[in-house]
Every structure is written in C-alpha cells, then in structure tokens.
Design a protein around this motif. Structure first.
Motif, PDB file in Angstrom:
ATOM      1  N   GLY A 182       0.845  -1.192   0.000  1.00 41.52           N
ATOM      2  CA  GLY A 182       0.000   0.000   0.000  1.00 41.52           C
ATOM      3  C   GLY A 182       0.874   1.233   0.000  1.00 41.52           C
ATOM      4  N   ALA A 183       1.260   1.668   1.190  1.00 45.55           N
ATOM      5  CA  ALA A 183       2.109   2.851   1.312  1.00 45.55           C
ATOM      6  C   ALA A 183       3.513   2.619   0.768  1.00 45.55           C
ATOM      7  N   ARG A 207      -2.663   1.718  -6.607  1.00 44.76           N
ATOM      8  CA  ARG A 207      -2.503   2.804  -7.579  1.00 44.76           C
ATOM      9  C   ARG A 207      -2.400   4.175  -6.922  1.00 44.76           C
ATOM     10  N   ALA A 208      -3.278   4.465  -5.960  1.00 44.34           N
ATOM     11  CA  ALA A 208      -3.258   5.778  -5.310  1.00 44.34           C
ATOM     12  C   ALA A 208      -1.904   6.044  -4.668  1.00 44.34           C
ATOM     13  N   PRO A 231      -4.865  -1.525  -9.749  1.00 45.00           N
ATOM     14  CA  PRO A 231      -4.982  -2.650 -10.667  1.00 45.00           C
ATOM     15  C   PRO A 231      -4.163  -2.461 -11.947  1.00 45.00           C
ATOM     16  N   SER A 232      -3.707  -3.605 -12.493  1.00 47.05           N
ATOM     17  CA  SER A 232      -2.883  -3.586 -13.704  1.00 47.05           C
ATOM     18  C   SER A 232      -3.535  -4.447 -14.778  1.00 47.05           C
ATOM     19  N   GLY A 250      -7.450   1.630  -6.741  1.00 42.24           N
ATOM     20  CA  GLY A 250      -6.876   0.400  -6.216  1.00 42.24           C
ATOM     21  C   GLY A 250      -7.131   0.228  -4.734  1.00 42.24           C
ATOM     22  N   SER A 251      -6.795  -0.946  -4.243  1.00 42.15           N
ATOM     23  CA  SER A 251      -6.888  -1.263  -2.817  1.00 42.15           C
ATOM     24  C   SER A 251      -5.915  -2.389  -2.535  1.00 42.15           C
TER      25      SER A 251
END
Length: 499
Positions: A182-183, A207-208, A231-232, A250-251
């Motif tokens: 995530g981060a 993504r974010a 997502p890719s 994303g997540s």
C-alpha cells in the motif's frame, strides 16, 4: 558538500598491525574506533535517551506465539471453495513449508534462524525512547515512551518479517517472490530482503499510493524489484477491475489478488504477505520481546500500550509479549488499538469470515472486516487501508484482551506535527494515529494528575510521506465521513459461513 570535501582531504587513516607499536597505541586506537562508531551511530544516541546499556539488551533468539497461551483458540482458516478448514497442501502453492507450519502452530516459541538474526543485527535492537520534550509540550505528568522501528534499512518494522519470509523461501529453492504493497513500506522491505538472499521480487502497489509516493517505488527498484501499479493489465484480476472502473485508485485487496494470481500460476514463485497472517505477527514479536527487556532495565511498567492498526502486525508485534506477561499476572496494562476513521475495521466492521483479497482467491479468515470489496477514499492520507484486521487480533479483541478506537486524520496529522517539532522525528502517517491517541491520554493525565506510563508503538519514519504532510500544512487534508451505505454494500458481499 563541505563535509565531503573535508573527508576527501583528510581521509580516516587505515591502521595495520605494523603501525601499532605499543600497547598505548593499541588502547588509543580502540578509543578512536569507538569514537568513530559512536559519532556515526544514530541508534546508540537514541538508546541513550533512556540510559540503558545497549549491550544489555539482547536481540531475541525466539519469536513468541500468543496462540499457545490462549485457552480459546482462534477459528481456522477456511478453503475459499469448500468452506472446510484449510490443509497444508492448500497453502503450498503460495507459501514455503516452514511458513505454513508457523501459520498453524500452537508452539509457544519458535527459534529464529541464525541467518535471520545476522540480518537483524543491521538495526536491532531498536531504541526505546522517552518522549520528554513531548511531555513538556503537553505539560503532562504522564511518562511517554515509544519503541521506534524506523531505524531499519526500509524505515519501518516490516523487515522484521520480510527477512525471515524470504529466508525460508530461499532455503526451499524458490526463485521469485510476489507481493502487494500500500504505502510502500512492505514492498520496499521485501525488496530489501530479496536483494540479500538473491531472489527476484515483483510488487503490485496500490494505484493511489503508486502515484502519491514515487520515491517508495524508486526505493523498491533500487533494491532490484519490479513494481506495477494496481490494478494492472498484467493479471486477470486487475483487468476485471479496470473494465469496471478504468480510473480505480486500487486497494490492498485488489493488489493481493494480482500477486496471488501470479504466484499460483508459477511453480518457481511464492507469495509473501506483510501483515494479517499469524506467521507475520509471530515474526514481529521481536519488537515486544526487546521492549520488555528495555522497560525492565529502566524500572518502568506500562499502564497503557497504544499502537496503530491497519492489518495489525506492528501492534501485535509490540503487544503480544506484554499480553503474555499480563496473562501471567505480572502486569496489567490497558492495550489500545487505534485505527483511522476512514477505514475502521475493528470499531465499525463485522466479525465474520471474509476473503483476504478482492477477487476471493485467498482462504477465508474470521476477522473484523469492512467487506473485501471495500476501497478507502484515495484522499485518505493516513495509511492503514486494509479492509480487514488480522484474525488473531480480531480474536483477542472479541475475547476482551484489548480495546479499539478510531481517530480522524486531521487530528492525527496535528499530533504528528507536535511530535516532530518536539521530538525531532517525522513519523510515517500510520503511527500518527498512535501519537494522536497518546496525546489524548497525556492530556487526560494532565487534567486528572495521574502519572501514567504510556508505551507507544512508533512503527516508522515519514521521510517518503512528505506529500501528505504538505497537504496538511497547506490545509488540504480533510476528515472523511464514514459512509454507512458504502460499507453496507461492501458487507453484503461477505460470504455467508456458518461459524
């Protein structure tokens, strides 16, 4: 540049046996070398804040397994198709044999391999620091201590589990590791560990975060990892999400699905997870085991232990050894988890079996969940974005061993600024939640006159998260309202399992 010029013009001398003529010279050399080590070692300086002889604090030789001391054992993981308890062979496409054993073991202690301890020595033991300047700022009688994990090469607690996970994979002959992040703290930690043991590393980053934190991506790439935004279009799971929402932020659940898909399809590839699972929390107990030694060395006993929770690995790593001592009747601290208002799995989620990923590829785990489809708002700047809580933490929360609160992100960043301007360290967004909760308690102590001992988990520095600080300082961080309808929709898709 000026310092570098001086060093270039006056390089440190190289000493050989022929240049040391007397015992006096030998003693001088030892003192000189000690001076150099001390002047260059942040960790020694940090440890001096509590006046503990660093040589007296030993790196733990064993990880501690809380499950062994629980009279009520946590519910088993279930197969995602049959809903039956998972068997070791069900997990073998994803994990090496030793990690599968650690995931299910009821043994109290697990020996740490010498090869892992040798890597731990790069940064462990980590400092326990008394926040005297923060105490003075708050005018509180409370005594505040924080266990600081930001001295690791990756700047957080995550290498504590990345190193053993990669070690066990390398020992089994695995060639490549895939994961999510995530981060970016977990991805960079795994990339670091893979570089030490010579394994390939591929990371799907939410993504974010991929867009907001380019230097985390560069850190991973520096250690040799391939990094994809999630997502890719590389995986079927990613393509499905992008078809539904081409601009998806994303997540972690989506990123996990992508990494698991790749691992399951390649025999020479395994998957590593940075939080949530039992073996991950097991590895992190080096934090709490060290901290018990450090607190004993200064004659302090915590009245309150505070840590942030996303998936729960740092919180569990600090608290589980203290819970063991509490179960023995030796101490009786309040143990408090702190999560963001924007992603409050413990305080607003349901305790149910749910998937660990968005696509439903992982085993079902009994945990506090917001639903595996839940996607936090991308303007949530405080980390801790996972939809569920570690099953073992969820279990002890249900048993009443701990409590939980949620805090809005503006209060977290306000606390982070107070901490940075008094203690000097810029915290990662994740531990700002623990800082905010600690400040709340310290203010209550000021009002009541209580001199509580507060122990706080400080899981990493925020040097790669300054964009979030910039938003806060410019007044662009807002508190996100908890969207009940969004959660209800996500929770409606949680599998119906009779537990």
């Amino acid at each position: 540049m000026a310092i570098q010029s001086i060093l270039n013009a006056n390089p440190l001398p190289t000493y050989t046996p022929s240049t040391i003529s007397t015992k006096g010279d030998e003693r001088w050399l030892k003192r000189k070398q000690m001076h150099i080590r001390l002047s260059r070692s942040y960790r020694v300086r940090a440890r001096s804040a509590i006046n503990v002889d660093s040589a007296a604090i030993q790196i733990p030789r064993q990880w501690y397994n809380l499950v062994a001391d629980l009279s009520v054992k946590p519910p088993p993981q279930l197969h995602p198709k049959t809903f039956e308890p998972v068997k070791p062979e069900d997990l073998s496409p994803l994990f090496p044999d030793e990690l599968i054993k650690q995931e299910a073991t009821h043994e109290r202690f697990i020996d740490i391999p010498e090869e892992v301890i040798d890597v731990y020595r790069l940064w462990r033991p980590t400092p326990l620091i008394r926040a005297k300047r923060l105490e003075k700022l708050l005018d509180t009688p409370a005594r505040i201590y924080y266990k600081y994990e930001g001295v690791s090469p990756a700047g957080s607690h995550k290498p504590n589990t990345a190193v053993p996970q990669v070690y066990y994979n390398a020992r089994q002959g695995v060639k490549n590791i895939v994961t999510e992040t995530g981060a970016g703290q977990w991805g960079s930690s795994l990339a670091f560990a893979c570089s030490l043991f010579g394994l390939g590393c591929e990371v799907w980053q939410v993504r974010a975060s991929y867009d907001q934190k380019p230097y985390r991506k560069l850190m991973m790439q520096t250690w040799g990892a391939k990094v994809h935004p999630s997502p890719s279009n590389i995986t079927e799971a990613g393509r499905k999400i992008l078809q539904m929402d081409p601009s998806s932020p994303g997540s972690l659940g989506i990123a996990i699905s992508e990494a698991v898909e790749i691992a399951a399809a390649n025999d020479d590839t395994k998957y590593c997870l940075g939080s949530v699972l039992n073996h991950v929390l097991l590895h992190q107990t080096v934090i709490g085991e060290e901290c018990i030694q450090q607190m004993e060395a200064i004659g302090e006993t915590p009245d309150l232990i505070i840590g942030c929770t996303g998936g729960g690995s740092n919180f569990g790593g600090l608290c589980f050894p203290f819970i063991r001592e509490k179960l023995k009747g030796k101490i009786n601290p309040v143990i408090r988890a702190v999560e963001p208002d924007a992603c409050p799995s413990l305080t607003k989620g349901v305790y149910a079996y749910d998937f660990g990923d968005t696509a439903g590829m992982t085993p079902l785990m009994k945990m506090h969940t917001l639903g595996h489809d839940f996607i936090p708002d991308p303007i949530h700047a405080g980390g801790l974005r996972y939809h569920g809580m570690a099953p073992l933490i969820s279990h002890i929360y249900e048993l009443g061993f701990m409590e939980a609160i949620s805090i809005p992100q503006t209060e977290c960043f306000e606390g982070a600024i107070q901490f940075a301007r008094s203690e000097g360290l810029i915290p990662a967004p994740e531990p700002t939640h623990a800082i905010a909760a600690t400040i709340r308690e310290a203010v209550r102590c000021r009002e009541s006159g209580e001199s509580k001992v507060i122990l706080m988990a400080m899981c990493g520095h925020g040097h790669f998260d300054l964009a979030s600080y910039e938003k806060y300082l410019q007044g662009n961080i807002v508190d996100l309202s908890f969207e009940e309808e969004k959660i209800k929709e996500s929770l409606s898709k949680v599998p119906q399992v009779l537990a």
